[in-house]
Design a protein around this motif. Structure first.
Motif, PDB file in Angstrom:
ATOM      1  N   LEU A  38      21.937  51.523  38.302  1.00 14.45           N
ATOM      2  CA  LEU A  38      23.053  51.180  37.434  1.00 14.45           C
ATOM      3  C   LEU A  38      24.206  50.653  38.282  1.00 14.45           C
ATOM      4  O   LEU A  38      24.652  51.310  39.225  1.00 14.45           O
ATOM      5  CB  LEU A  38      23.504  52.407  36.633  1.00 14.45           C
ATOM      6  CG  LEU A  38      24.730  52.241  35.728  1.00 14.45           C
ATOM      7  CD1 LEU A  38      24.489  51.172  34.671  1.00 14.45           C
ATOM      8  CD2 LEU A  38      25.077  53.580  35.073  1.00 14.45           C
ATOM      9  N   TYR A  39      24.688  49.468  37.940  1.00 15.89           N
ATOM     10  CA  TYR A  39      25.755  48.815  38.697  1.00 15.89           C
ATOM     11  C   TYR A  39      26.910  48.477  37.761  1.00 15.89           C
ATOM     12  O   TYR A  39      26.689  48.103  36.611  1.00 15.89           O
ATOM     13  CB  TYR A  39      25.253  47.523  39.350  1.00 15.89           C
ATOM     14  CG  TYR A  39      24.082  47.720  40.281  1.00 15.89           C
ATOM     15  CD1 TYR A  39      24.265  47.847  41.652  1.00 15.89           C
ATOM     16  CD2 TYR A  39      22.779  47.782  39.780  1.00 15.89           C
ATOM     17  CE1 TYR A  39      23.183  48.040  42.513  1.00 15.89           C
ATOM     18  CE2 TYR A  39      21.689  47.972  40.632  1.00 15.89           C
ATOM     19  CZ  TYR A  39      21.902  48.097  41.996  1.00 15.89           C
ATOM     20  OH  TYR A  39      20.833  48.286  42.833  1.00 15.89           O
ATOM     21  N   VAL A  40      28.128  48.603  38.260  1.00 12.98           N
ATOM     22  CA  VAL A  40      29.304  48.157  37.519  1.00 12.98           C
ATOM     23  C   VAL A  40      29.814  46.883  38.178  1.00 12.98           C
ATOM     24  O   VAL A  40      30.237  46.898  39.341  1.00 12.98           O
ATOM     25  CB  VAL A  40      30.421  49.227  37.514  1.00 12.98           C
ATOM     26  CG1 VAL A  40      31.663  48.700  36.785  1.00 12.98           C
ATOM     27  CG2 VAL A  40      29.928  50.509  36.862  1.00 12.98           C
ATOM     28  N   ILE A  41      29.730  45.788  37.454  1.00  6.55           N
ATOM     29  CA  ILE A  41      30.179  44.497  37.970  1.00  6.55           C
ATOM     30  C   ILE A  41      31.106  43.878  36.922  1.00  6.55           C
ATOM     31  O   ILE A  41      30.683  43.550  35.812  1.00  6.55           O
ATOM     32  CB  ILE A  41      29.008  43.541  38.259  1.00  6.55           C
ATOM     33  CG1 ILE A  41      28.035  44.172  39.262  1.00  6.55           C
ATOM     34  CG2 ILE A  41      29.535  42.207  38.794  1.00  6.55           C
ATOM     35  CD1 ILE A  41      26.814  43.310  39.573  1.00  6.55           C
ATOM     36  N   GLY A  42      32.352  43.725  37.278  1.00  4.66           N
ATOM     37  CA  GLY A  42      33.322  43.135  36.365  1.00  4.66           C
ATOM     38  C   GLY A  42      33.210  41.629  36.299  1.00  4.66           C
ATOM     39  O   GLY A  42      32.348  41.017  36.931  1.00  4.66           O
ATOM     40  N   ASN A  43      34.095  41.030  35.550  1.00  2.00           N
ATOM     41  CA  ASN A  43      34.093  39.581  35.389  1.00  2.00           C
ATOM     42  C   ASN A  43      35.135  38.939  36.295  1.00  2.00           C
ATOM     43  O   ASN A  43      35.933  39.628  36.936  1.00  2.00           O
ATOM     44  CB  ASN A  43      34.359  39.220  33.921  1.00  2.00           C
ATOM     45  CG  ASN A  43      33.262  39.740  33.009  1.00  2.00           C
ATOM     46  OD1 ASN A  43      32.098  39.775  33.383  1.00  2.00           O
ATOM     47  ND2 ASN A  43      33.627  40.167  31.812  1.00  2.00           N
ATOM     48  N   THR A  44      35.127  37.636  36.330  1.00  2.00           N
ATOM     49  CA  THR A  44      36.087  36.885  37.123  1.00  2.00           C
ATOM     50  C   THR A  44      36.865  35.934  36.223  1.00  2.00           C
ATOM     51  O   THR A  44      36.521  35.722  35.066  1.00  2.00           O
ATOM     52  CB  THR A  44      35.387  36.071  38.226  1.00  2.00           C
ATOM     53  OG1 THR A  44      34.458  35.156  37.616  1.00  2.00           O
ATOM     54  CG2 THR A  44      34.644  36.973  39.192  1.00  2.00           C
ATOM     55  N   ALA A  45      37.913  35.353  36.788  1.00  2.00           N
ATOM     56  CA  ALA A  45      38.721  34.363  36.066  1.00  2.00           C
ATOM     57  C   ALA A  45      39.225  33.366  37.105  1.00  2.00           C
ATOM     58  O   ALA A  45      40.379  33.432  37.540  1.00  2.00           O
ATOM     59  CB  ALA A  45      39.867  35.037  35.329  1.00  2.00           C
ATOM     60  N   SER A  46      38.348  32.474  37.531  1.00  3.37           N
ATOM     61  CA  SER A  46      38.641  31.608  38.681  1.00  3.37           C
ATOM     62  C   SER A  46      39.851  30.713  38.452  1.00  3.37           C
ATOM     63  O   SER A  46      40.639  30.476  39.370  1.00  3.37           O
ATOM     64  CB  SER A  46      37.410  30.767  39.034  1.00  3.37           C
ATOM     65  OG  SER A  46      37.005  29.971  37.932  1.00  3.37           O
ATOM     66  N   GLY A  47      39.991  30.175  37.230  1.00  2.00           N
ATOM     67  CA  GLY A  47      41.131  29.307  36.972  1.00  2.00           C
ATOM     68  C   GLY A  47      42.447  30.042  37.126  1.00  2.00           C
ATOM     69  O   GLY A  47      43.392  29.538  37.742  1.00  2.00           O
ATOM     70  N   ALA A  48      42.521  31.246  36.581  1.00  3.47           N
ATOM     71  CA  ALA A  48      43.732  32.049  36.710  1.00  3.47           C
ATOM     72  C   ALA A  48      43.909  32.540  38.141  1.00  3.47           C
ATOM     73  O   ALA A  48      45.033  32.590  38.655  1.00  3.47           O
ATOM     74  CB  ALA A  48      43.680  33.231  35.746  1.00  3.47           C
ATOM     75  N   GLU A  49      42.806  32.889  38.800  1.00  2.00           N
ATOM     76  CA  GLU A  49      42.898  33.367  40.182  1.00  2.00           C
ATOM     77  C   GLU A  49      43.486  32.298  41.088  1.00  2.00           C
ATOM     78  O   GLU A  49      44.242  32.603  42.015  1.00  2.00           O
ATOM     79  CB  GLU A  49      41.518  33.781  40.685  1.00  2.00           C
ATOM     80  CG  GLU A  49      41.543  34.350  42.089  1.00  2.00           C
ATOM     81  CD  GLU A  49      40.158  34.713  42.615  1.00  2.00           C
ATOM     82  OE1 GLU A  49      40.045  34.972  43.836  1.00  2.00           O
ATOM     83  OE2 GLU A  49      39.199  34.735  41.821  1.00  2.00           O
ATOM     84  N   ALA A  50      43.153  31.040  40.834  1.00  2.00           N
ATOM     85  CA  ALA A  50      43.667  29.953  41.658  1.00  2.00           C
ATOM     86  C   ALA A  50      45.185  29.847  41.565  1.00  2.00           C
ATOM     87  O   ALA A  50      45.835  29.316  42.472  1.00  2.00           O
ATOM     88  CB  ALA A  50      43.028  28.632  41.230  1.00  2.00           C
ATOM     89  N   MET A  51      45.761  30.349  40.476  1.00  2.00           N
ATOM     90  CA  MET A  51      47.211  30.298  40.292  1.00  2.00           C
ATOM     91  C   MET A  51      47.896  31.603  40.664  1.00  2.00           C
ATOM     92  O   MET A  51      49.103  31.736  40.521  1.00  2.00           O
ATOM     93  CB  MET A  51      47.544  29.959  38.833  1.00  2.00           C
ATOM     94  CG  MET A  51      47.201  28.539  38.429  1.00  2.00           C
ATOM     95  SD  MET A  51      47.754  28.153  36.744  1.00  2.00           S
ATOM     96  CE  MET A  51      49.544  28.304  36.939  1.00  2.00           C
ATOM     97  N   ALA A  52      47.124  32.597  41.104  1.00  2.00           N
ATOM     98  CA  ALA A  52      47.697  33.907  41.416  1.00  2.00           C
ATOM     99  C   ALA A  52      48.812  33.769  42.441  1.00  2.00           C
ATOM    100  O   ALA A  52      48.679  33.093  43.453  1.00  2.00           O
ATOM    101  CB  ALA A  52      46.618  34.841  41.948  1.00  2.00           C
TER     102      ALA A  52
END
Length: 382
Positions: A172-186
């Motif tokens: 059992l693994y917990v893997i969240g999601n990403t948000a590359s477009g928003a991350e690029a503006m972080a």
């Protein structure tokens, strides 16, 4: 010694990559899983550098007879052909109802073909789906979850559910999601909130998601009405698709129709600007497996007001990056909105903390490494 090292490196470079087939929605469908697949597809290069080759297999939905026929007479033959072409691992992205039924049929084919499989649960209402299902569907659920070589949950809450209701302990693994477009503006997107004294900027509460009962739209509208009673009039702007006419009528019934704006389905820079210019991001969901829009808002530097359910417990640090209220608690929702709008410096501090939390837990590099680790364990290469 150097020649020996180079020879080993060349052997690794010539080795065939692990071929992973991701199965999820497509064909113009919108929603959380479709967004996840798009994010994974965008990271093909990073996966290839780790000797993993991804292929995205998009299925037709079950919205009508035509799409149902397309699934059985187009998707199934194409899926079987993909299996024959040497896929090593099939990664199923699963939700409820039609999503589950489609994936289960394809899972059955994958197992008959001797392929290793991963069951990846994205739904925050999967337990309700189980409770409402007959014995045959429940047997299929158990077969799918317990028969997979690994199970992935998008949040700790979903992992706990998988452990508690279906007895999944190993693999059992917990893997969240990403948000590359928003991350690029972080970082670059961090801004000062408009103050209550700024007459030229009426603050607005931002919502991004499906306009459904389960997302807490009624509670949001109720909170707007309560804020009016307290002498604070703000705007509510909702981005997303759904029964807009219905929610306009509800807004009228609350007496806030002049403050509520439906801006439609936003994408790209337009959506990021929508997050950036808001006073606060609010998502009072009744259930939330992860919360991609919440993660996007955090990367942009928004404090988040969510509910004490599902993926919010992983995303939001209470009192540091935002607040979590009880599901359906309209007064608490209104109190938190008022506090952040009337205290822009605190909101700014929370926004900065949200960026740091999002980057440390859900950056592209972090999440891709988690996928790679899972694949290496399942395939036996680690």
């Amino acid at each position: 010694m150097r020649k020996h090292h180079d020879r080993n490196a060349n052997i690794r470079n010539r080795a065939s990559p692990l071929r992973v087939l991701h199965v999820g929605p497509g064909r113009g469908q919108r929603g959380g899983i479709a967004s996840v697949l798009a994010e994974l597809d965008a990271q093909q290069g990073q996966f290839r550098r780790e000797a993993v080759a991804l292929t995205i297999f998009e299925t037709h939905g079950f919205q009508n007879v035509k799409s149902l026929l397309c699934f059985f007479f187009f998707d199934i033959p194409c899926f079987f052909w993909a299996l024959l072409r040497g896929v090593d691992l099939v990664h199923f992205h699963v939700s409820v109802h039609g999503s589950f039924y489609r994936k289960f049929v394809l899972y059955f084919l994958a197992r008959l073909s001797g392929k290793k499989t991963i069951f990846h649960l994205h739904a925050g209402n999967f337990q309700q789906f189980w409770d409402a299902s007959n014995s045959l569907i429940r047997k299929a659920v158990l077969c799918f979850i317990r028969g997979a070589d690994a199970v992935v949950a998008v949040s700790s809450a979903i992992a706990t559910e998988l452990q508690g209701y279906w007895g999944i302990e190993r693999g059992l693994y917990v893997i969240g999601n990403t948000a590359s477009g928003a991350e690029a503006m972080a970082g670059a997107a961090l801004r000062k909130h408009p103050t209550a004294m700024d007459a030229d900027a009426t603050p607005y509460v931002a919502f991004v998601g499906r306009l459904t009962e389960g997302k807490g739209i009624d509670e949001l509208l109720g909170a707007m009405a309560l804020l009016n009673c307290w002498g604070l009039k703000v705007q509510l702007r909702l981005a997303g698709a759904g029964d807009i006419d219905r929610w306009r009528r509800v807004a009228i019934s609350y007496g806030v129709s002049d403050q509520v704006h439906f801006v439609g389905w936003l994408q790209g820079d337009e959506k990021l600007a929508f997050y950036r210019d808001a006073a606060v991001f609010c998502m009072p969901s009744h259930f939330e497996s992860f919360g991609i829009s919440t993660l996007e808002a955090m990367f942009i530097g928004q404090p988040v007001i969510g509910t004490q359910v599902g993926g919010f417990f992983d995303l939001v640090e209470e009192g540091v990056t935002g607040y979590l209220v009880r599901c359906g608690d309209v007064p608490s929702l209104a109190i938190r909105i008022r506090y952040l709008i009337e205290n822009p410096d605190t909101a700014n501090e929370m926004g900065h903390a949200a960026v740091l939390r999002a980057a440390s837990r859900y950056s592209i590099n972090v999440v891709v490494e988690q996928y790679i680790h899972c694949y290496q364990i399942v395939s036996g290469s680690k």
